[in-house]
Structures are given as structure tokens and as C-alpha cells.
Scaffold this active site. Structure first.
Site, PDB file in Angstrom:
ATOM      1  N   THR A  51      13.197  23.951  23.989  1.00 45.27           N
ATOM      2  CA  THR A  51      11.931  24.588  24.010  1.00 45.27           C
ATOM      3  C   THR A  51      11.498  24.212  25.386  1.00 45.27           C
ATOM      4  OG1 THR A  51       9.789  24.611  23.275  1.00 45.27           O
ATOM      5  CG2 THR A  51      11.086  22.586  22.647  1.00 45.27           C
TER       6      THR A  51
ATOM      7  N   CYS B 155       9.866  30.441  28.674  1.00 46.35           N
ATOM      8  CA  CYS B 155       9.798  30.299  27.189  1.00 46.35           C
ATOM      9  C   CYS B 155      10.890  30.734  26.562  1.00 46.35           C
ATOM     10  CB  CYS B 155       8.412  31.011  26.516  1.00 46.35           C
ATOM     11  SG  CYS B 155       8.491  30.884  24.813  1.00 46.35           S
TER      12      CYS B 155
END
Length: 236
Positions: A83, A196
């Protein structure tokens, strides 16, 4: 190949993509039936997201640091955090382990610099776009990141959490992301970071007017290179 520890689940959608890319890259490197040796700790993202929203980053970091230490005890020799946003707590994770930690912003910054580019647009969660932990890391490579305006940032953040993290993809949201990418290019961005790990569900080189740097792809390549190297350190 060294054992790769993966801290995942943020969201499960992007972690599934990580698993796919790590194994495909390992197959390319080794040929035949080669695949990547992986240990995965997938957290409950509802818990992590609630801590993010409450600005309780240290508590979220403690959860991930404990998970990372567990992966190392289980045999992980290289560690990645699947992430972008939670790299805000990377120092806590690194303090809990002694194996190499491959930072997603370093893999991205090195790739952009290698292409001779310097003004990346950044589309990511509001946390990643607005807090200094990520942009500062890119600036250390001599880059000058650009982010969307306030309204666009809010819309992007909402779409990521309300849709992409749930594996929901819509044409309306794709159009919003495309508009943000065009706006950044118009402001002088010479490339775009998919900052992202779910943004690739909506954007890619096919619908962005400047070179695209997909952080999942770059991070996975750095992890495989580290796992194949003698030292376990990334050569990105």
C-alpha cells in the site's frame, strides 16, 4: 530467491494484484514453473482505515510493525508493505525488523529519475497527497511533485475508499480520474504516479496523456530484484 514478506489487506483488492505481479515477475526471472516464495499477512482494513480516519497513526503502525516482525520470524528475508498510504508508518515497521524493507516511494522515485523526468503528478489518497511522508521522499530524488486541487483531491479520496477498495469500478469515476490526470498535465506534470495501489483500476498509459508510473508494478519489480540479489537490497 529470498522469501518475500508482504504486509497486505490495504485493500485486499490491491494485495491480490501484488500477489499476481510478484509471481508473474518471478516466473519471468526464473522461467518454467518458477513462482515467488511469499509470506503474506493480510490485515483487516476496516480496523486500519478507522485508525487512519481518527489520526491514530501510531496505533496503526504498531499493528503493522507487529505483523512485520511475525513475518520475519516466519522466515521472510525481504519485506514490502502493499500500500502507498501506510508507508506513513514505515519507520515503525523498519524499527521492528532487521531484514531489508523496500519502500514504495523509493522504487517510484528512482524509476522516474531514471527516465529523466522531474515533475510527477500524484493521484492517491488524500493522506498520501497531503501529508509530507510521501512527497518528501520523492523530493529526495530531486523531483517536484504536483497534486490535484482541493476539490479533486476530496473526490479522488472518496472514490478510492468508497469504490476501488471494494473492487467497484465505474465509468463516472474513471472520467473523474482522467480529468484530474489531464489537469495535472496541463499544470506542467511531465508524468503521473498512480500513487494508490488501486488507482490502476481506473488509470493507465492508455488514458493518461503523460508517462505513467504504476507504483504496484515498480514496487513488485523492486521486491523481486531484492529477493534475487545477494544482499537482499533493491536495485531500482
Amino acid at each position: 530467491m529470498r522469501m518475500i514478506g508482504v504486509l497486505g489487506g490495504m485493500s485486499w483488492v490491491s494485495t491480490a494484484h501484488y500477489y499476481d505481479r510478484l509471481n508473474r515477475l518471478a516466473a519471468e526471472a526464473g522461467g518454467g514453473l518458477s513462482s515467488a516464495p511469499i509470506l503474506l499477512h493480510s490485515v483487516d482494513f476496516a480496523e486500519i482505515a478507522a485508525l487512519q480516519k481518527a489520526d491514530r497513526w501510531d496505533e496503526a503502525g504498531a499493528i503493522l510493525a507487529d505483523a512485520a516482525a511475525g513475518l520475519q520470524r516466519a522466515g521472510a528475508e525481504v519485506m514490502i508493505l502493499a500500500t502507498n498510504t501506510m508507508h506513513l508508518v514505515a519507520p515503525q515497521i523498519e524499527a521492528a525488523i532487521s531484514v531489508p524493507f523496500i519502500h514504495i516511494a523509493d522504487a517510484t522515485g528512482a524509476a522516474i529519475k531514471a527516465q529523466g523526468l522531474s515533475r510527477p503528478g500524484l493521484i492517491a489518497t488524500g493522506f498520501t497527497m497531503e501529508k509530507p511522508f510521501y512527497i518528501d521522499r520523492l523530493q529526495a530524488f530531486g523531483l517536484q511533485p504536483l497534486i490535484p486541487d482541493t476539490a479533486a483531491r476530496a473526490d479522488i479520496h472518496r472514490i478510492i475508499f468508497d469504490e476501488l477498495c471494494k473492487d467497484v469500478v465505474s465509468d463516472t469515476s474513471r472520467a473523474a480520474f482522467e480529468a484530474a490526470a489531464r489537469e495535472l498535465a496541463g499544470q506542467g506534470a511531465d508524468c503521473l504516479i498512480l500513487g494508490c495501489t488501486e488507482v490502476g483500476l481506473l488509470l493507465g498509459q492508455h488514458n493518461v496523456p503523460v508517462p505513467v508510473f504504476d507504483t504496484v508494478e515498480l514496487h513488485c519489480r523492486a521486491a523481486i530484484e531484492a529477493a534475487l540479489s545477494r544482499t537482499g537490497e533493491a536495485n531500482v
